[in-house]
Design a protein around this motif. Structure first.
Motif, short mmCIF file in Angstrom:
data_model
loop_
_atom_site.label_atom_id
_atom_site.label_comp_id
_atom_site.label_asym_id
_atom_site.label_seq_id
_atom_site.Cartn_x
_atom_site.Cartn_y
_atom_site.Cartn_z
N THR A 196 37.30 37.08 42.92
CA THR A 196 36.71 36.08 42.96
C THR A 196 36.89 35.11 42.79
O THR A 196 36.21 33.59 43.32
CB THR A 196 35.89 36.87 41.37
OG1 THR A 196 35.13 38.56 42.13
CG2 THR A 196 34.34 36.05 40.81
N GLU B 277 41.42 36.12 32.00
CA GLU B 277 41.22 37.50 31.63
C GLU B 277 42.58 37.84 30.77
O GLU B 277 42.35 38.40 29.74
CB GLU B 277 40.60 38.43 32.05
CG GLU B 277 39.16 38.03 32.66
CD GLU B 277 39.58 37.88 34.14
OE1 GLU B 277 38.25 37.44 35.46
OE2 GLU B 277 40.37 37.74 34.47
N SER C 276 39.21 39.65 40.08
CA SER C 276 39.50 38.86 39.23
C SER C 276 40.00 37.70 39.94
O SER C 276 39.72 36.49 40.21
CB SER C 276 39.82 39.03 38.19
OG SER C 276 40.31 37.31 37.30
N THR D 43 32.11 49.61 39.30
CA THR D 43 31.67 48.77 39.07
C THR D 43 32.21 47.28 38.29
O THR D 43 33.02 47.76 37.65
CB THR D 43 30.81 48.53 37.47
OG1 THR D 43 29.80 50.49 37.90
CG2 THR D 43 29.67 48.09 36.85
N TYR D 44 31.98 45.83 39.15
CA TYR D 44 32.42 44.97 38.67
C TYR D 44 32.46 44.07 37.10
O TYR D 44 33.77 44.35 36.89
CB TYR D 44 31.87 44.14 39.57
CG TYR D 44 32.05 42.76 38.92
CD1 TYR D 44 33.29 42.32 40.18
CD2 TYR D 44 31.98 41.65 38.34
CE1 TYR D 44 33.45 40.09 40.41
CE2 TYR D 44 32.11 40.53 38.05
CZ TYR D 44 32.77 39.70 38.96
OH TYR D 44 33.87 39.01 38.87
N ILE D 45 31.91 45.12 36.53
CA ILE D 45 32.02 44.60 35.24
C ILE D 45 32.48 45.34 34.22
O ILE D 45 33.58 44.74 33.63
CB ILE D 45 30.31 44.44 34.68
CG1 ILE D 45 30.67 43.24 32.66
CG2 ILE D 45 29.73 45.29 34.21
CD1 ILE D 45 30.18 41.79 32.85
N LYS D 46 32.66 46.16 34.29
CA LYS D 46 33.60 47.45 34.25
C LYS D 46 34.98 47.23 34.61
O LYS D 46 35.75 47.33 33.38
CB LYS D 46 33.56 48.74 34.34
CG LYS D 46 32.08 49.60 34.10
CD LYS D 46 31.67 51.26 34.31
CE LYS D 46 30.48 51.39 32.35
NZ LYS D 46 29.56 52.57 33.77
N ILE E 33 36.45 44.47 34.99
CA ILE E 33 37.05 43.27 34.82
C ILE E 33 36.61 43.20 33.38
O ILE E 33 37.76 42.67 32.28
CB ILE E 33 35.89 41.85 34.98
CG1 ILE E 33 36.07 41.35 36.74
CG2 ILE E 33 35.95 40.96 33.82
CD1 ILE E 33 37.17 41.01 37.34
N ASN E 34 36.19 43.58 32.01
CA ASN E 34 36.27 44.29 31.05
C ASN E 34 37.12 45.09 30.41
O ASN E 34 37.93 44.78 29.69
CB ASN E 34 34.35 44.73 30.20
CG ASN E 34 33.28 44.20 30.14
OD1 ASN E 34 33.79 43.14 30.05
ND2 ASN E 34 32.04 44.31 30.39
#
Length: 172
Positions: A134, A80, A131, A158-161, A163-164
């Motif tokens: 994972t 990322e 990241s 939150t995982y996605i937050k 990572i984003n």
């Protein structure tokens, strides 16, 4: 002073869980002195009290059990972040049969009540750890958290937050 205090709390949260609870108050100052993080005339009562309150919270006991890992060094290339190398230390790592819990201790006096209030730099840090873990354990659910030591609150992120947030920082 804040950095020193943070180092003191981190060290005690690393070492005290491996010691009989009845000895925590007695040995905490010695641990800090032996590590060069306390002086003979320094009042450590507030720091020791804060750490012991965290360690005694029943809902946090799973973080400090014998099958948990403290101060885990981690290095990874972050896709990322254009494969930039990240080096860090995860304060606490718990691996179960299907998930990995990442915990970072924060000694801030101002404690966000929701992940949307967590400073961007902390979200990026947790994104980097998430990241990396994972990639190392692709078949596990990875759950990032911040433990606010001043209140003993464990904030689930939150995982996605995270990572984003990490992805967005590479665009800047």
């Amino acid at each position: 002073a804040a950095k020193r205090r943070g180092n003191q709390i981190h060290l005690l949260l690393e070492k005290l869980p491996n010691i009989e609870a009845s000895l925590w108050s007695k040995l905490a100052g010695l641990i800090l002195k032996n590590a060069g993080l306390a002086h003979d005339d320094e009042n450590l009562d507030d720091i020791i009290d804060e750490v012991i309150k965290v360690l005694q919270k029943p809902d946090l006991s799973f973080l400090f059990g014998p099958d948990t890992f403290a101060e885990v060094s981690i290095s990874a290339l972050l896709q990322e972040r254009n494969n930039r190398l990240m080096n860090g230390i995860i304060d606490r790592l718990i691996i179960t049969k299907d998930e990995i819990i990442i915990v970072d201790y924060k000694t801030n006096r101002h404690v966000p009540s929701h992940e949307d209030e967590v400073p961007e730099g902390l979200m990026r840090q947790m994104g980097a750890y998430t990241s990396a873990i994972t990639k190392m354990y692709p078949s596990y659910r990875v759950k990032p958290h911040i433990l606010w030591t001043s209140t003993g609150e464990l904030l689930s992120l939150t995982y996605i937050k995270v990572i984003n947030c990490l992805k967005a920082s590479s665009d800047a």
